[in-house]
Design an enzyme around this catalytic site. Sequence first.
Site, PDB file in Angstrom:
ATOM      1  N   SER A 146       0.842  -1.201   0.000  1.00 25.42           N
ATOM      2  CA  SER A 146       0.000   0.000   0.000  1.00 25.42           C
ATOM      3  C   SER A 146       0.875   1.247   0.000  1.00 25.42           C
ATOM      4  O   SER A 146       1.956   1.263   0.612  1.00 25.42           O
ATOM      5  CB  SER A 146      -0.880   0.003   1.252  1.00 25.42           C
ATOM      6  N   TYR A 159      -1.789  -1.098  10.415  1.00 26.48           N
ATOM      7  CA  TYR A 159      -1.958  -1.370   8.981  1.00 26.48           C
ATOM      8  C   TYR A 159      -0.702  -0.975   8.191  1.00 26.48           C
ATOM      9  O   TYR A 159      -0.184  -1.757   7.388  1.00 26.48           O
ATOM     10  CB  TYR A 159      -3.181  -0.606   8.464  1.00 26.48           C
TER      11      TYR A 159
HETATM   12  N1  LIG Z   1      -8.661   0.055  -1.215  1.00 29.70           N
HETATM   13  C1  LIG Z   1      -7.551   0.772  -1.180  1.00 29.70           C
HETATM   14  O1  LIG Z   1      -7.571   2.012  -1.244  1.00 29.70           O
HETATM   15  C2  LIG Z   1      -6.229   0.085  -1.050  1.00 29.70           C
HETATM   16  C3  LIG Z   1      -5.058   0.853  -1.217  1.00 29.70           C
HETATM   17  C4  LIG Z   1      -3.832   0.213  -1.085  1.00 29.70           C
HETATM   18  C5  LIG Z   1      -3.772  -1.148  -0.828  1.00 29.70           C
HETATM   19  N2  LIG Z   1      -4.916  -1.861  -0.670  1.00 29.70           N
HETATM   20  C6  LIG Z   1      -4.794  -3.297  -0.412  1.00 29.70           C
HETATM   21  O2  LIG Z   1      -5.504  -4.001  -1.418  1.00 29.70           O
HETATM   22  C7  LIG Z   1      -6.077  -5.182  -0.862  1.00 29.70           C
HETATM   23  C8  LIG Z   1      -7.581  -5.211  -1.082  1.00 29.70           C
HETATM   24  O3  LIG Z   1      -8.154  -4.042  -0.523  1.00 29.70           O
HETATM   25  P1  LIG Z   1      -9.732  -3.794  -0.545  1.00 29.70           P
HETATM   26  O4  LIG Z   1      -9.941  -2.345  -0.413  1.00 29.70           O
HETATM   27  O5  LIG Z   1     -10.356  -4.514  -1.674  1.00 29.70           O
HETATM   28  O6  LIG Z   1     -10.116  -4.501   0.846  1.00 29.70           O
HETATM   29  P2  LIG Z   1     -11.504  -5.070   1.363  1.00 29.70           P
HETATM   30  O7  LIG Z   1     -11.480  -4.881   2.839  1.00 29.70           O
HETATM   31  O8  LIG Z   1     -12.648  -4.512   0.572  1.00 29.70           O
HETATM   32  O9  LIG Z   1     -11.432  -6.633   0.988  1.00 29.70           O
HETATM   33  C9  LIG Z   1     -10.599  -7.489   1.682  1.00 29.70           C
HETATM   34  C10 LIG Z   1     -11.105  -8.901   1.486  1.00 29.70           C
HETATM   35  O10 LIG Z   1     -10.288  -9.763   2.283  1.00 29.70           O
HETATM   36  C11 LIG Z   1     -11.129 -10.700   2.928  1.00 29.70           C
HETATM   37  N3  LIG Z   1     -10.504 -11.203   4.150  1.00 29.70           N
HETATM   38  C12 LIG Z   1     -10.376 -10.576   5.342  1.00 29.70           C
HETATM   39  N4  LIG Z   1      -9.821 -11.394   6.247  1.00 29.70           N
HETATM   40  C13 LIG Z   1      -9.590 -12.575   5.615  1.00 29.70           C
HETATM   41  C14 LIG Z   1      -9.054 -13.821   6.032  1.00 29.70           C
HETATM   42  N5  LIG Z   1      -8.631 -14.024   7.290  1.00 29.70           N
HETATM   43  N6  LIG Z   1      -8.959 -14.821   5.120  1.00 29.70           N
HETATM   44  C15 LIG Z   1      -9.400 -14.628   3.838  1.00 29.70           C
HETATM   45  N7  LIG Z   1      -9.942 -13.468   3.401  1.00 29.70           N
HETATM   46  C16 LIG Z   1     -10.026 -12.459   4.284  1.00 29.70           C
HETATM   47  C17 LIG Z   1     -12.415  -9.957   3.211  1.00 29.70           C
HETATM   48  O11 LIG Z   1     -13.507 -10.845   3.441  1.00 29.70           O
HETATM   49  C18 LIG Z   1     -12.562  -9.117   1.932  1.00 29.70           C
HETATM   50  O12 LIG Z   1     -13.287  -9.822   0.940  1.00 29.70           O
HETATM   51  C19 LIG Z   1      -5.668  -5.201   0.611  1.00 29.70           C
HETATM   52  O13 LIG Z   1      -4.489  -5.965   0.748  1.00 29.70           O
HETATM   53  C20 LIG Z   1      -5.398  -3.742   0.899  1.00 29.70           C
HETATM   54  O14 LIG Z   1      -4.498  -3.588   1.973  1.00 29.70           O
HETATM   55  C21 LIG Z   1      -6.149  -1.275  -0.765  1.00 29.70           C
END
Ligand SMILES: NC(=O)c1ccc[n+]([C@@H]2O[C@H](COP(=O)([O-])OP(=O)(O)OC[C@H]3O[C@@H](n4cnc5c(N)ncnc54)[C@H](O)[C@@H]3O)[C@@H](O)[C@H]2O)c1
Length: 254
Positions: A146, A159
């Site tokens: 991230s 985080y």
């Molecule tokens: N959305 C953003 O702005 C952003 C920016 C940078 C990085 N990221 C990274 O991208 C990735 C996805 O982000 P997002 O916004 O789609 O997140 P989100 O929270 O919408 O989705 C995360 C998913 O992971 C699943 N999950 C949680 N715990 C779990 C477990 N123990 N086992 C299996 N699945 C599990 C959840 O059920 C969910 O479907 C993450 O790694 C996040 O850190 C997101």
Amino acid sequence: MISIGGKVVIVTGAAQGIGKTFSKALAADRASVVLADISDTVFEAAEEIKSEAGADSCIAVKTDVTSEADTKSMSKAAIDRFGRIDTLVNNAALFQGIRRQPFQEITADEWDRIMAVNLRGMFLCSKSVFPQMRVQKHGKIINMSSGTFFSGAPNFLHYVTSKGGIIGFTRALARELGQYGITVNAIAPGFITPESKKEMTPDAEEVRFIVNQRSIRRELKADDLTGTLVYLCSDASDMVTGQTIAVNAGDSMH
Ligand SMILES: NC(=O)c1ccc[n+]([C@@H]2O[C@H](COP(=O)([O-])OP(=O)(O)OC[C@H]3O[C@@H](n4cnc5c(N)ncnc54)[C@H](O)[C@@H]3O)[C@@H](O)[C@H]2O)c1
């Protein structure tokens, strides 16, 4: 030149958000996708993809990435159904639900919970695919970091620390696995405006503040990440390993 047709890709955290968008894009490009998530809604996500990309395009496996038994079953399901594992996308994380708070208010339990999903989960999933990738003498592990690690986003210490750990994990594992023809890379996205949060319009103060720091002044959507994902899944990136690609519209540069 960039083709992923026929590749078998596991995406963790595929029930919603970026993981679901990734799974859709991979299936649309004719990869066979294994959607893994702790949430039952992963089955609905898989049905949605099948209706668009065909009945054979994907399977869903309920998986808690913090459980070693679950991650082994996830990889076994991929091999049983599709015969190989070309790519693991370590996308599952605790993110959307985390409350931002000063570091002294974060409890030890909450810290441990974030580290368990965001780091231990990535470790266990990578361990589970390794035996198959070693036999194939080829494989790709893609980890979701991230941009918050580069900006040092405040009030988000657990985080941000986990996402920095992922970059160390990516580099050290790339050094170990290169000898087996396995690459390990990370994607560090900037803030992705969630489709589900209707209050996050382009005019919302938080969105405008973030966009104004970018070289390309517009919002990022999950679809903006899929080109980088497909490249890292494809043979075109076979000589790229240990790297973190920032997809952030030219916010931080490093
Ligand atoms: N959305 C953003 O702005 C952003 C920016 C940078 C990085 N990221 C990274 O991208 C990735 C996805 O982000 P997002 O916004 O789609 O997140 P989100 O929270 O919408 O989705 C995360 C998913 O992971 C699943 N999950 C949680 N715990 C779990 C477990 N123990 N086992 C299996 N699945 C599990 C959840 O059920 C969910 O479907 C993450 O790694 C996040 O850190 C997101």
